[in-house]
Motif scaffolding. Structure first.
Motif, PDB file in Angstrom:
ATOM      1  N   GLU A 139       0.845  -1.190   0.000  1.00  0.00           N
ATOM      2  CA  GLU A 139       0.000   0.000   0.000  1.00  0.00           C
ATOM      3  C   GLU A 139       0.888   1.250   0.000  1.00  0.00           C
ATOM      4  OE1 GLU A 139      -3.268  -0.033   2.780  1.00  0.00           O
ATOM      5  OE2 GLU A 139      -3.058  -2.191   3.039  1.00  0.00           O
ATOM      6  N   ASP A 140       0.351   2.328  -0.516  1.00  0.00           N
ATOM      7  CA  ASP A 140       1.142   3.539  -0.702  1.00  0.00           C
ATOM      8  C   ASP A 140       1.746   4.051   0.600  1.00  0.00           C
ATOM      9  OD1 ASP A 140       0.655   3.479  -3.395  1.00  0.00           O
ATOM     10  OD2 ASP A 140      -1.072   4.833  -3.303  1.00  0.00           O
ATOM     11  N   TRP A 141       1.024   3.930   1.693  1.00  0.00           N
ATOM     12  CA  TRP A 141       1.508   4.520   2.949  1.00  0.00           C
ATOM     13  C   TRP A 141       2.755   3.809   3.459  1.00  0.00           C
ATOM     14  CZ3 TRP A 141       1.799   1.591   7.411  1.00  0.00           C
ATOM     15  CH2 TRP A 141       1.077   0.394   7.436  1.00  0.00           C
ATOM     16  N   VAL A 142       2.974   2.572   3.021  1.00  0.00           N
ATOM     17  CA  VAL A 142       4.129   1.817   3.513  1.00  0.00           C
ATOM     18  C   VAL A 142       5.427   2.385   2.946  1.00  0.00           C
ATOM     19  CG1 VAL A 142       5.215  -0.455   3.613  1.00  0.00           C
ATOM     20  CG2 VAL A 142       2.723  -0.255   3.762  1.00  0.00           C
ATOM     21  N   VAL A 143       5.441   2.694   1.657  1.00  0.00           N
ATOM     22  CA  VAL A 143       6.666   3.140   1.005  1.00  0.00           C
ATOM     23  C   VAL A 143       6.742   4.654   0.846  1.00  0.00           C
ATOM     24  CG1 VAL A 143       6.996   0.991  -0.238  1.00  0.00           C
ATOM     25  CG2 VAL A 143       5.614   2.784  -1.262  1.00  0.00           C
ATOM     26  N   PRO A 156       5.319   7.465  11.004  1.00  0.00           N
ATOM     27  CA  PRO A 156       6.611   6.795  10.844  1.00  0.00           C
ATOM     28  C   PRO A 156       7.613   7.269  11.891  1.00  0.00           C
ATOM     29  CG  PRO A 156       5.783   7.575   8.740  1.00  0.00           C
ATOM     30  CD  PRO A 156       4.885   8.149   9.778  1.00  0.00           C
ATOM     31  N   ASP A 157       8.358   6.343  12.452  1.00  0.00           N
ATOM     32  CA  ASP A 157       9.341   6.645  13.486  1.00  0.00           C
ATOM     33  C   ASP A 157      10.727   6.352  12.924  1.00  0.00           C
ATOM     34  OD1 ASP A 157      10.933   6.896  15.714  1.00  0.00           O
ATOM     35  OD2 ASP A 157       9.512   5.911  17.065  1.00  0.00           O
ATOM     36  N   VAL A 158      11.449   7.401  12.529  1.00  0.00           N
ATOM     37  CA  VAL A 158      12.755   7.230  11.901  1.00  0.00           C
ATOM     38  C   VAL A 158      13.752   6.611  12.870  1.00  0.00           C
ATOM     39  CG1 VAL A 158      14.707   8.450  10.863  1.00  0.00           C
ATOM     40  CG2 VAL A 158      12.370   9.093  10.256  1.00  0.00           C
ATOM     41  N   SER A 159      13.752   7.061  14.120  1.00  0.00           N
ATOM     42  CA  SER A 159      14.705   6.522  15.094  1.00  0.00           C
ATOM     43  C   SER A 159      14.434   5.051  15.372  1.00  0.00           C
ATOM     44  CB  SER A 159      14.636   7.338  16.390  1.00  0.00           C
ATOM     45  OG  SER A 159      13.335   7.274  16.965  1.00  0.00           O
ATOM     46  N   HIS A 160      13.157   4.682  15.435  1.00  0.00           N
ATOM     47  CA  HIS A 160      12.815   3.269  15.625  1.00  0.00           C
ATOM     48  C   HIS A 160      13.224   2.447  14.407  1.00  0.00           C
ATOM     49  CE1 HIS A 160       9.724  -0.122  15.642  1.00  0.00           C
ATOM     50  NE2 HIS A 160      10.481  -0.345  16.714  1.00  0.00           N
ATOM     51  N   GLY A 161      13.032   3.014  13.214  1.00  0.00           N
ATOM     52  CA  GLY A 161      13.453   2.308  12.010  1.00  0.00           C
ATOM     53  C   GLY A 161      14.957   2.129  11.949  1.00  0.00           C
ATOM     54  N   ALA A 162      15.713   3.156  12.376  1.00  0.00           N
ATOM     55  CA  ALA A 162      17.172   3.030  12.394  1.00  0.00           C
ATOM     56  C   ALA A 162      17.615   1.954  13.382  1.00  0.00           C
ATOM     57  CB  ALA A 162      17.790   4.380  12.760  1.00  0.00           C
ATOM     58  N   GLU A 163      16.933   1.868  14.523  1.00  0.00           N
ATOM     59  CA  GLU A 163      17.255   0.825  15.499  1.00  0.00           C
ATOM     60  C   GLU A 163      16.969  -0.565  14.940  1.00  0.00           C
ATOM     61  OE1 GLU A 163      16.007  -0.508  20.059  1.00  0.00           O
ATOM     62  OE2 GLU A 163      15.106   1.261  19.129  1.00  0.00           O
ATOM     63  N   LEU A 197      10.381   1.369  -2.695  1.00  0.00           N
ATOM     64  CA  LEU A 197       9.684   0.166  -3.147  1.00  0.00           C
ATOM     65  C   LEU A 197      10.615  -1.029  -3.191  1.00  0.00           C
ATOM     66  CD1 LEU A 197       7.242  -1.306  -4.354  1.00  0.00           C
ATOM     67  CD2 LEU A 197       7.951  -0.479  -6.604  1.00  0.00           C
ATOM     68  N   HIS A 198      11.828  -0.841  -3.673  1.00  0.00           N
ATOM     69  CA  HIS A 198      12.757  -1.960  -3.787  1.00  0.00           C
ATOM     70  C   HIS A 198      13.309  -2.388  -2.429  1.00  0.00           C
ATOM     71  CE1 HIS A 198      13.477  -0.899  -8.295  1.00  0.00           C
ATOM     72  NE2 HIS A 198      12.381  -1.611  -8.091  1.00  0.00           N
ATOM     73  N   ILE A 199      13.395  -1.462  -1.483  1.00  0.00           N
ATOM     74  CA  ILE A 199      13.772  -1.851  -0.118  1.00  0.00           C
ATOM     75  C   ILE A 199      12.696  -2.760   0.463  1.00  0.00           C
ATOM     76  CG2 ILE A 199      14.198  -1.008   2.214  1.00  0.00           C
ATOM     77  CD1 ILE A 199      15.348   1.539   0.983  1.00  0.00           C
ATOM     78  N   ILE A 226      11.716   1.283   8.880  1.00  0.00           N
ATOM     79  CA  ILE A 226      13.059   1.036   8.335  1.00  0.00           C
ATOM     80  C   ILE A 226      13.244   1.784   7.022  1.00  0.00           C
ATOM     81  CG2 ILE A 226      14.561  -0.743   7.346  1.00  0.00           C
ATOM     82  CD1 ILE A 226      13.446  -2.696   9.387  1.00  0.00           C
ATOM     83  N   ILE A 227      12.231   1.719   6.171  1.00  0.00           N
ATOM     84  CA  ILE A 227      12.299   2.441   4.897  1.00  0.00           C
ATOM     85  C   ILE A 227      12.434   3.938   5.145  1.00  0.00           C
ATOM     86  CG2 ILE A 227      10.991   3.054   2.825  1.00  0.00           C
ATOM     87  CD1 ILE A 227       9.756   0.228   2.942  1.00  0.00           C
ATOM     88  N   ALA A 228      11.658   4.471   6.087  1.00  0.00           N
ATOM     89  CA  ALA A 228      11.722   5.896   6.394  1.00  0.00           C
ATOM     90  C   ALA A 228      13.111   6.282   6.890  1.00  0.00           C
ATOM     91  CB  ALA A 228      10.665   6.248   7.447  1.00  0.00           C
ATOM     92  N   ALA A 229      13.729   5.412   7.704  1.00  0.00           N
ATOM     93  CA  ALA A 229      15.074   5.710   8.207  1.00  0.00           C
ATOM     94  C   ALA A 229      16.099   5.709   7.081  1.00  0.00           C
ATOM     95  CB  ALA A 229      15.452   4.688   9.279  1.00  0.00           C
ATOM     96  N   LEU A 230      15.997   4.753   6.165  1.00  0.00           N
ATOM     97  CA  LEU A 230      16.952   4.685   5.059  1.00  0.00           C
ATOM     98  C   LEU A 230      16.767   5.853   4.090  1.00  0.00           C
ATOM     99  CD1 LEU A 230      16.889   0.841   4.345  1.00  0.00           C
ATOM    100  CD2 LEU A 230      18.765   2.169   5.343  1.00  0.00           C
ATOM    101  N   VAL A 231      15.527   6.211   3.809  1.00  0.00           N
ATOM    102  CA  VAL A 231      15.272   7.352   2.922  1.00  0.00           C
ATOM    103  C   VAL A 231      15.766   8.639   3.577  1.00  0.00           C
ATOM    104  CG1 VAL A 231      13.468   8.734   1.836  1.00  0.00           C
ATOM    105  CG2 VAL A 231      13.351   6.244   1.733  1.00  0.00           C
ATOM    106  N   TYR A 232      15.558   8.755   4.895  1.00  0.00           N
ATOM    107  CA  TYR A 232      16.060   9.932   5.622  1.00  0.00           C
ATOM    108  C   TYR A 232      17.585   9.993   5.523  1.00  0.00           C
ATOM    109  CZ  TYR A 232      17.319  12.978   9.516  1.00  0.00           C
ATOM    110  OH  TYR A 232      17.859  13.972  10.279  1.00  0.00           O
ATOM    111  N   GLN A 233      18.238   8.851   5.653  1.00  0.00           N
ATOM    112  CA  GLN A 233      19.698   8.819   5.561  1.00  0.00           C
ATOM    113  C   GLN A 233      20.168   9.153   4.148  1.00  0.00           C
ATOM    114  OE1 GLN A 233      21.510   5.603   7.716  1.00  0.00           O
ATOM    115  NE2 GLN A 233      23.228   5.449   6.296  1.00  0.00           N
ATOM    116  N   GLN A 234      19.422   8.736   3.138  1.00  0.00           N
ATOM    117  CA  GLN A 234      19.783   9.062   1.757  1.00  0.00           C
ATOM    118  C   GLN A 234      19.712  10.563   1.503  1.00  0.00           C
ATOM    119  OE1 GLN A 234      17.147   6.792  -0.727  1.00  0.00           O
ATOM    120  NE2 GLN A 234      18.084   4.834  -0.251  1.00  0.00           N
TER     121      GLN A 234
END
Length: 276
Positions: A139-143, A156-163, A197-199, A226-234
């Motif tokens: 679903e769109d909200w996931v990615v 979305p929780d970026v810090s939780h995704g990074a952990e 999407l590919h993540i 996790i996706i939000a954390a990686l996109v934030y890092q990008q």
């Protein structure tokens, strides 16, 4: 009686006039032809772009490009695995990242520019999904990093995704998502430019050495974090300057040892030689 000299008639054309006229005509004809061809090509491209490919188109593309290895019935051959149950998400991931069609046999399929348009890729994915269903698009909200519509308070929780990334992924992909080496010539690719999407597709389908993270391991919200954390890092600005590949203290220490200490040794030798 003296022969009267013939005077050159006024207005007589130069011998180069005919050649110039022919050249101008050719240039004009060629320009008109080139313009008409470009207009027709543009019209054909727009028509092709508007034409939506169907599952039947995907079957034809699959038969022409994939059936040799994966079998006409998707059951696989000695050259390629079965595609039963992989779903359209796995097909889109493998073909859109250029890993398929496989260029050559090796420890791992490398990422390379895709050989098909996105419409063609989605048509092939739809065909595989229609024959042997499997994981589908999220679903769109996931990615997109949005809140779950069923729970609008769940942002979305970026810090939780990074952990979660450090716990589940960093041992292969590096804590900075810069990738890392595995055994037998295999490797975990860098995630510094991978799309959301590919993540997600990699987590759900488990391509190559990647494990499958089902909902029992990571919930849909966890995957989104996790996706939000990686996109934030990008998208984040590297405040520390040059990152040396974000490979950590090993690369930075090696750089300091070779160039820093090397420069000090060279300076010492220069000072000593100058004093002598």
């Amino acid at each position: 009686m003296a022969r009267e000299k013939k005077r050159r008639a006024r207005g007589r054309r130069s011998p180069f006039a005919a050649a110039a006229l022919i050249g101008a005509g050719l240039l004009l004809t060629g320009g008109v032809y080139a313009g008409a061809s470009a207009a027709m090509a543009s019209t054909d491209t727009q028509t092709a772009a508007k034409a939506e490919l169907t599952v039947e188109d995907g079957e034809k593309l699959f038969t022409a490009n994939c059936a040799t290895c994966h079998g006409a019935d998707l059951q696989g051959t000695t050259e390629g695995p079965s595609l039963v149950g992989v779903g359209e998400l796995a097909v889109e991931f493998q073909v859109a990242t250029g890993r398929m069609p496989l260029q050559m046999q090796g420890p791992q399929a490398p990422q390379k520019p895709p050989q098909f348009t996105q419409d063609q890729i989605e048509a092939m994915a739809s065909y595989v999904q229609s024959v042997a269903p499997g994981p589908s698009y999220p679903e769109d909200w996931v990615v997109s990093g949005e809140a779950n519509p069923e729970d609008s308070a769940d942002e979305p929780d970026v810090s939780h995704g990074a952990e979660l990334f450090r716990i589940n992924c960093a041992m292969c992909h590096n804590v900075a998502a810069a990738g890392g080496a595995l055994t037998e010539g295999k490797y975990a690719p860098a995630l510094t430019s991978t799309s959301a999407l590919h993540i997600y597709a990699a987590m759900v389908t488990g391509p190559q050495n990647m494990p499958v993270f089902g909902d029992m391991n990571l919930s849909t919200e966890d995957k989104r974090d996790i996706i939000a954390a990686l996109v934030y890092q990008q998208d984040a600005v590297q405040v520390g300057g040059f990152t040396l590949g974000s490979l950590g203290p090993v690369s930075e220490g090696l750089f300091a040892w070779i160039f820093g200490i090397g420069a000090l040794v060279a300076l010492t030798v220069w000072i000593t030689a100058k004093s002598n």
